[in-house]
Motif scaffolding. Sequence first.
Motif, PDB file in Angstrom:
ATOM      1  N   PHE A   1     -23.283   6.333 -46.612  1.00 23.66           N
ATOM      2  CA  PHE A   1     -22.754   6.050 -45.276  1.00 23.66           C
ATOM      3  C   PHE A   1     -21.229   6.187 -45.214  1.00 23.66           C
ATOM      4  N   ILE A   2     -20.592   6.220 -46.378  1.00 23.23           N
ATOM      5  CA  ILE A   2     -19.131   6.356 -46.416  1.00 23.23           C
ATOM      6  C   ILE A   2     -18.789   7.840 -46.544  1.00 23.23           C
ATOM      7  N   GLU A   3     -18.268   8.406 -45.481  1.00 25.82           N
ATOM      8  CA  GLU A   3     -17.940   9.832 -45.468  1.00 25.82           C
ATOM      9  C   GLU A   3     -16.445  10.018 -45.220  1.00 25.82           C
ATOM     10  N   ILE A   4     -15.827  10.851 -46.027  1.00 21.08           N
ATOM     11  CA  ILE A   4     -14.383  11.048 -45.950  1.00 21.08           C
ATOM     12  C   ILE A   4     -14.067  12.502 -45.579  1.00 21.08           C
ATOM     13  N   PRO A   5     -13.388  12.718 -44.448  1.00 19.01           N
ATOM     14  CA  PRO A   5     -12.979  14.096 -44.100  1.00 19.01           C
ATOM     15  C   PRO A   5     -11.957  14.625 -45.086  1.00 19.01           C
ATOM     16  N   VAL A   6     -11.978  15.929 -45.299  1.00 18.15           N
ATOM     17  CA  VAL A   6     -11.079  16.550 -46.272  1.00 18.15           C
ATOM     18  C   VAL A   6     -10.199  17.579 -45.568  1.00 18.15           C
ATOM     19  N   LEU A   7      -8.903  17.497 -45.809  1.00 15.59           N
ATOM     20  CA  LEU A   7      -7.971  18.465 -45.226  1.00 15.59           C
ATOM     21  C   LEU A   7      -8.305  19.891 -45.669  1.00 15.59           C
ATOM     22  N   PHE A   8      -8.073  20.831 -44.765  1.00 19.62           N
ATOM     23  CA  PHE A   8      -8.242  22.271 -45.035  1.00 19.62           C
ATOM     24  C   PHE A   8      -9.714  22.692 -45.117  1.00 19.62           C
TER      25      PHE A   8
ATOM     26  N   GLN B   1     -16.484  28.887 -35.761  1.00 20.51           N
ATOM     27  CA  GLN B   1     -15.167  28.604 -35.191  1.00 20.51           C
ATOM     28  C   GLN B   1     -14.528  27.363 -35.816  1.00 20.51           C
ATOM     29  N   MET B   2     -15.359  26.377 -36.170  1.00 23.65           N
ATOM     30  CA  MET B   2     -14.852  25.185 -36.853  1.00 23.65           C
ATOM     31  C   MET B   2     -14.200  25.564 -38.180  1.00 23.65           C
ATOM     32  N   GLY B   3     -14.750  26.597 -38.818  1.00 20.87           N
ATOM     33  CA  GLY B   3     -14.171  27.079 -40.060  1.00 20.87           C
ATOM     34  C   GLY B   3     -12.921  27.896 -39.829  1.00 20.87           C
ATOM     35  N   THR B   4     -12.951  28.708 -38.768  1.00 21.57           N
ATOM     36  CA  THR B   4     -11.813  29.562 -38.446  1.00 21.57           C
ATOM     37  C   THR B   4     -10.555  28.749 -38.152  1.00 21.57           C
ATOM     38  N   VAL B   5     -10.757  27.560 -37.566  1.00 20.37           N
ATOM     39  CA  VAL B   5      -9.631  26.686 -37.217  1.00 20.37           C
ATOM     40  C   VAL B   5      -8.797  26.342 -38.452  1.00 20.37           C
TER      41      VAL B   5
ATOM     42  N   ASN C   1      -9.216  28.049 -41.550  1.00 21.04           N
ATOM     43  CA  ASN C   1      -9.049  29.209 -42.428  1.00 21.04           C
ATOM     44  C   ASN C   1      -9.355  30.484 -41.641  1.00 21.04           C
ATOM     45  N   LYS C   2      -8.338  31.258 -41.377  1.00 19.06           N
ATOM     46  CA  LYS C   2      -8.480  32.464 -40.552  1.00 19.06           C
ATOM     47  C   LYS C   2      -9.376  33.523 -41.202  1.00 19.06           C
ATOM     48  N   SER C   3      -9.621  33.378 -42.507  1.00 22.32           N
ATOM     49  CA  SER C   3     -10.488  34.339 -43.202  1.00 22.32           C
ATOM     50  C   SER C   3     -11.960  34.133 -42.858  1.00 22.32           C
ATOM     51  N   ILE C   4     -12.274  32.980 -42.269  1.00 25.61           N
ATOM     52  CA  ILE C   4     -13.662  32.685 -41.892  1.00 25.61           C
ATOM     53  C   ILE C   4     -13.940  33.305 -40.524  1.00 25.61           C
ATOM     54  N   ILE C   5     -14.779  34.339 -40.527  1.00 26.20           N
ATOM     55  CA  ILE C   5     -15.067  35.063 -39.282  1.00 26.20           C
ATOM     56  C   ILE C   5     -16.565  35.142 -38.974  1.00 26.20           C
TER      57      ILE C   5
ATOM     58  N   ILE D   1     -19.531  30.471 -45.774  1.00 27.70           N
ATOM     59  CA  ILE D   1     -20.107  30.042 -47.064  1.00 27.70           C
ATOM     60  C   ILE D   1     -19.091  30.262 -48.184  1.00 27.70           C
ATOM     61  N   TYR D   2     -18.499  31.474 -48.220  1.00 28.87           N
ATOM     62  CA  TYR D   2     -17.579  31.837 -49.304  1.00 28.87           C
ATOM     63  C   TYR D   2     -16.301  30.988 -49.324  1.00 28.87           C
ATOM     64  N   TYR D   3     -15.725  30.768 -48.133  1.00 31.12           N
ATOM     65  CA  TYR D   3     -14.396  30.164 -48.067  1.00 31.12           C
ATOM     66  C   TYR D   3     -14.400  28.673 -47.693  1.00 31.12           C
ATOM     67  N   ALA D   4     -15.569  28.136 -47.361  1.00 26.49           N
ATOM     68  CA  ALA D   4     -15.620  26.715 -46.994  1.00 26.49           C
ATOM     69  C   ALA D   4     -16.682  25.958 -47.795  1.00 26.49           C
ATOM     70  N   ILE D   5     -17.930  26.375 -47.669  1.00 26.69           N
ATOM     71  CA  ILE D   5     -19.035  25.630 -48.295  1.00 26.69           C
ATOM     72  C   ILE D   5     -18.922  25.609 -49.815  1.00 26.69           C
ATOM     73  N   VAL D   6     -18.771  26.796 -50.415  1.00 25.24           N
ATOM     74  CA  VAL D   6     -18.702  26.875 -51.886  1.00 25.24           C
ATOM     75  C   VAL D   6     -17.478  26.140 -52.438  1.00 25.24           C
TER      76      VAL D   6
END
Length: 200
Positions: A32-39, A153-157, A159-163, A169-174
């Motif tokens: 239940f404890i979730e912490i947002p992460v920058l970038f 779009q949430m990813g693009t915000v 990291n501009k490489s996320i299109i 997956i490559y630039y955020a999830i992994v």
Amino acid sequence: MYNQISAKKSFFSTSSLVKISILSVLSYLIMFIEIPVLFFPVFLKLDFSDIPAIIGGFALGPVAGVFIELIKNLLHFVTKSNTGGVGEFANFLVGGGFVFVSSGIYYINKNKKNAVIGCIVGTIAMAVIGGFANYYILIPFYAKIFPIEAVVQMGTVVNKSIIDVKTLIYYAIVPFNLLKGVIVSIITAILYKKVSIILK
């Protein structure tokens, strides 16, 4: 043969089942404890619910660790799921893969070297499984609720490489799962020796 029978008896002993139950509930509560992460996109949040599972896996064996992951997600599904079990299933695959691989390597020969190797390989497994789980399970599920472009779009915000989905997956999830694996491994290393005395 005797060792296999002994291991099975040990796993199903009252003591082991009680420890697995306690660690499962603890893991569920930590979830239940979730912490947002920058970038990283806002929907990716750190939770440390895998820590009781990996500690249990190190102390009681990889199967016990996977059981803790399973029970944690079943409890979450029954009490709080907003994905109809899809999120919990993906969480089980990712966390279970990490716990099984890392504790499995450590359990072969319990020493510091194997613990480090286990955590490294487990972290890689978490990143790979997380990528596949998101691509084939989670993202298709969320795409039914709102446009997939909104997720991208949430990813693009951040990291501009996320299109598209693949770059998400490559630039955020992994990378996120690699980061999570490293953090969970470090915390486990700090806590394990102190907690393992209780679990013996």
